[in-house]
Design an enzyme around this catalytic site. Structure first.
Site: not given
Ligand code: E4P
Length: 217
Positions: A27, A60, A86-88
């Site tokens: 997402t 996310a 965890v999307k960075l």
């Protein structure tokens, strides 16, 4: 090759999951907004709803652009559900945060990657996934698939374990070409997955088989 669906739409996620071929979900804030999911609390709840629908990893994205903020948000996201990745963003503090989370055993996805050099940094920081955006490169007349090939070569040269997550996939040919080039994962809209089903000879053949079967009944 893993298939992720790139949406925050629960019905589409369920449809892909029901086919039995879905390995995860990605997402981003734009996809959340498209579904009318706004505000931190609602977004956090939506991530949990997505995790409850699928078996695999769910990316996310953090909103903060500084290291401390990314760590704070990433830890809160990771606590939501064991499937959260965890999307960075691929910026200096994002790389630093990626290393922080990797060292803690929390899965990460480095996003907004548009060059082989950025992908090299993601791997050095121990990212679980690197997301080269192939469709957005194509949009500016730059070959997105070539980037997948470059990253594959670099990662194979050194045995980096970061998985190449071909992102910004727009259509079925992107999926097939990414598979040929050895991308570990692709993420795209539902249509890029269901489109793989289509072939007129399948439809014609099936129609004929059914007609012939019914001759004897
Ligand atoms: C990846 O994680 C992104 O959400 C996504 O693939 C971006 O795709 P787009 O370029 O179609 O918006």
């Amino acid at each position: 090759m893993k298939f992720f669906i790139d949406t925050a739409n629960l019905e589409q996620i369920k449809e892909a999951q029901d086919m039995g071929i879905l390995d995860g979900v990605t997402t981003n804030p734009s996809l959340m907004a498209k579904e009318g999911i706004t505000g931190t609390d609602n977004i956090m709840k939506h991530y949990v709803n997505i995790c409850n629908l699928v078996d695999g990893d769910v990316s996310a994205e953090v909103i903060a652009t500084d290291f401390e903020g990314m760590v704070r948000e990433g830890e809160a996201l990771a606590e939501l559900h064991e499937q959260i990745v965890v999307k960075l963003p691929m910026i200096k503090d994002g790389v630093k945060a990626c290393k922080y989370f990797s060292d803690k055993g929390i899965k990460t996805n480095m996003t907004l990657v548009f060059s082989a050099g950025q992908a090299l940094l993601a791997a050095k920081a121990g990212a679980t996934y690197v997301s080269p955006f192939i469709g957005r490169l194509d949009d500016i007349s730059t070959d997105g698939l070539n980037l997948i090939a470059e990253i594959r070569m670099i990662y194979d040269n050194y045995g980096f374990e970061t998985e190449i997550l071909a992102a910004s996939v727009r259509h079925t040919m992107h999926v097939i070409d990414c598979a040929k080039l050895g991308a570990d994962v692709m993420t795209g809209p539902l249509s890029s997955i269901t489109g793989l089903l289509k072939h007129p000879l399948t439809d014609i053949g099936l129609e004929q088989f059914l007609a012939d079967y019914n001759k004897g009944n």
